[in-house]
Write a protein that holds these residues in place. Structure first.
Motif, PDB file in Angstrom:
ATOM      1  N   HIS A 296       0.809  -1.217   0.000  1.00 18.34           N
ATOM      2  CA  HIS A 296       0.000   0.000   0.000  1.00 18.34           C
ATOM      3  C   HIS A 296       0.845   1.270   0.000  1.00 18.34           C
ATOM      4  O   HIS A 296       0.595   2.195  -0.779  1.00 18.34           O
ATOM      5  CB  HIS A 296      -0.932   0.007   1.226  1.00 18.34           C
ATOM      6  N   LEU A 311      -8.677   8.798  -2.929  1.00 21.79           N
ATOM      7  CA  LEU A 311      -8.695   7.474  -2.302  1.00 21.79           C
ATOM      8  C   LEU A 311      -9.027   7.568  -0.817  1.00 21.79           C
ATOM      9  O   LEU A 311      -9.754   6.733  -0.272  1.00 21.79           O
ATOM     10  CB  LEU A 311      -7.338   6.792  -2.479  1.00 21.79           C
ATOM     11  N   LEU A 349      -6.071   1.011  -9.379  1.00 20.11           N
ATOM     12  CA  LEU A 349      -6.207   1.134  -7.930  1.00 20.11           C
ATOM     13  C   LEU A 349      -7.659   1.123  -7.485  1.00 20.11           C
ATOM     14  O   LEU A 349      -7.955   0.795  -6.328  1.00 20.11           O
ATOM     15  CB  LEU A 349      -5.526   2.419  -7.452  1.00 20.11           C
ATOM     16  N   ILE A 350      -8.587   1.503  -8.374  1.00 20.97           N
ATOM     17  CA  ILE A 350     -10.010   1.371  -8.101  1.00 20.97           C
ATOM     18  C   ILE A 350     -10.668   0.720  -9.312  1.00 20.97           C
ATOM     19  O   ILE A 350     -10.083   0.670 -10.402  1.00 20.97           O
ATOM     20  CB  ILE A 350     -10.674   2.733  -7.802  1.00 20.97           C
ATOM     21  N   ASP A 359     -14.808   0.971  -6.218  1.00 19.98           N
ATOM     22  CA  ASP A 359     -14.263   0.315  -5.031  1.00 19.98           C
ATOM     23  C   ASP A 359     -12.769   0.108  -5.241  1.00 19.98           C
ATOM     24  O   ASP A 359     -12.251   0.194  -6.355  1.00 19.98           O
ATOM     25  CB  ASP A 359     -14.962  -1.033  -4.792  1.00 19.98           C
ATOM     26  N   TYR A 360     -12.062  -0.184  -4.154  1.00 22.32           N
ATOM     27  CA  TYR A 360     -10.631  -0.426  -4.228  1.00 22.32           C
ATOM     28  C   TYR A 360     -10.336  -1.772  -4.899  1.00 22.32           C
ATOM     29  O   TYR A 360     -11.122  -2.722  -4.779  1.00 22.32           O
ATOM     30  CB  TYR A 360     -10.013  -0.445  -2.829  1.00 22.32           C
ATOM     31  N   LEU A 365      -6.877  -1.995   1.386  1.00 18.26           N
ATOM     32  CA  LEU A 365      -6.462  -0.603   1.206  1.00 18.26           C
ATOM     33  C   LEU A 365      -7.346   0.339   2.019  1.00 18.26           C
ATOM     34  O   LEU A 365      -6.874   1.340   2.564  1.00 18.26           O
ATOM     35  CB  LEU A 365      -6.477  -0.219  -0.277  1.00 18.26           C
ATOM     36  N   ARG A 366      -8.645   0.042   2.110  1.00 18.79           N
ATOM     37  CA  ARG A 366      -9.541   0.891   2.899  1.00 18.79           C
ATOM     38  C   ARG A 366      -9.084   0.930   4.357  1.00 18.79           C
ATOM     39  O   ARG A 366      -8.993   2.001   4.967  1.00 18.79           O
ATOM     40  CB  ARG A 366     -10.983   0.374   2.802  1.00 18.79           C
TER      41      ARG A 366
END
Length: 396
Positions: A296, A311, A349-350, A359-360, A365-366
């Motif tokens: 990340h 993000l 990345l999304i 979404d990721y 990552l969230r």
């Protein structure tokens, strides 16, 4: 007991899964002769999806078929390294002249005892060095006579200097037009590969086979965990295997991390080779803690400030985010936010997640953003003082 997993970037896993179709395409190209589209192949994807591993496998498959392999990394100076080191080294091994003089070493003296290595060799005479195209032509002429070919691989194309890649690609294009026995395989991050392909001089690469490497199916993940474990003498319950499989999210590097830390947790805490749900849960938790610093953090460093703000704004949601909501949190209009949405999708990345939602793509990552950024950010903090004009990020 030996740990069968190797969670290091670029290191082949004990069992490569989920990539059979891509590798079969490459083998077919090698065996189909000049003109096969797969003789120029690009692998793209996020960090940790196995781009370098795919290059490793492509090189192995080529060597198994008698091909000569020259492996490089796309850092500045690639052409100089090829001309001055890589290609001359191959030429010397094959005893092919690439500089106007013989490349064969000559024996000048022998001193006893011979078995202790009392041999003196004279290196080949120095000669004016040929350019990249001339050296490749000489090598491929020789290899064609032996019904084989030359494979050049370049990893980390996103780090390559544009001038060097232009010269290399222009040379490859001539080789393909002349139907020489040559193949090329490269790997890099998605947005940087797209940027490279948009270069007017590098249009040849647009015709290359492109394989975007994504998540691996759960059944393949289970095989990638269970098979090495059994081979190393471990047993794993069905419930533990299911927990470990789900914990990877299908992300190849996380498969290795989960497997490694599950084994390490087990051997450190229990005198047993049986992996139960307790051990699997500990392994998943340990692997996810390390994913942030290994994947990340480097991925976010490549982004612009507004990319990271976008993000981070998504991390305030429990699941997929609406673009309109992100625009509101950033204090910009939806058209402006949509441009960054497209950029981050291109960077892989999304991903779209239904009408107007995103979404990721990177697992966890969230949670990483919440821990390192979003926890101290409110909506006012997400509002830039003045919207910047979107421009391509570097290095994505």
């Amino acid at each position: 007991m030996e740990n069968p997993f190797r969670p290091s970037f670029g290191v082949n896993p004990p069992l490569l899964v989920g990539r059979d179709a891509e590798l079969l395409d490459f083998v077919d190209a090698l065996e189909s002769g000049p003109g096969a589209p797969g003789r120029a192949t690009l692998y793209t994807g996020l960090r940790g999806v196995g781009k370098t591993v795919m290059l490793n496998e492509a090189e192995s498959l080529a060597r198994e078929r008698g091909w000569v392999v020259v492996s490089e990394t796309g850092v500045p100076g690639i052409v100089d390294r090829l001309v001055q080191s890589r290609l001359p080294e191959v030429a010397a091994q094959l005893e092919v002249a690439v500089g106007g003089a013989e490349t064969r070493r000559r024996l000048t003296s022998v001193s006893l005892p011979f078995h202790l290595g009392g041999v003196t060799w004279q290196p080949p005479a120095a000669a004016q060095q040929l350019d990249l195209r001339a050296q490749i032509n000489a090598l491929t002429d020789h290899l064609a006579d032996h019904s084989t070919g030359l494979l050049i691989t370049v990893d980390e194309l996103h780090r390559a200097d544009r001038a060097g890649m232009r010269e290399l690609v222009a040379t490859l294009q001539h080789c393909f037009r002349e139907q020489r026995p040559i193949a090329f395989a490269g790997a890099g991050l998605p947005a940087a590969i797209t940027d490279l392909l948009n270069d007017d001089v590098l249009t040849f690469l647009r015709r290359a086979d492109r394989h975007h490497l994504g998540a691996v199916d759960p059944a393949d993940v289970s095989d990638a965990l269970r098979t090495p474990l059994h081979a190393a003498g471990y047993e794993i319950t069905d419930a533990a295997l299911d927990m470990a499989t789900r914990g990877t999210g299908g992300y190849p590097f996380l498969i290795q991390l989960v497997g490694y830390w599950t084994c390490r947790t087990l051997t450190n805490g229990q005198p047993t080779t049986l992996i139960d749900t307790t051990a699997a849960a500990a392994g998943v938790q340990a692997a996810r803690r390390r994913l942030g610093s290994l994947v990340h953090e480097p991925a976010l460093q490549d982004l612009s400030d507004v990319d990271r703000t976008f993000l981070t704004a998504m991390a305030l949601d429990q699941g997929p985010s609406r673009t309109a909501t992100i625009a509101d949190r950033m204090g910009v209009d939806t058209n402006y936010a949509a441009q960054y949405r497209r950029r981050l999708i291109a960077a892989d990345l999304i991903t779209p997640a239904g009408h107007g939602r995103i979404d990721y793509t990177l697992p966890q990552l969230r949670e990483y953003l919440r821990e390192h950024a979003a926890s101290s950010v409110d909506h006012e903090d997400l509002q830039p003082a003045a919207p910047e004009h979107p421009s391509p990020s570097t290095g994505m």
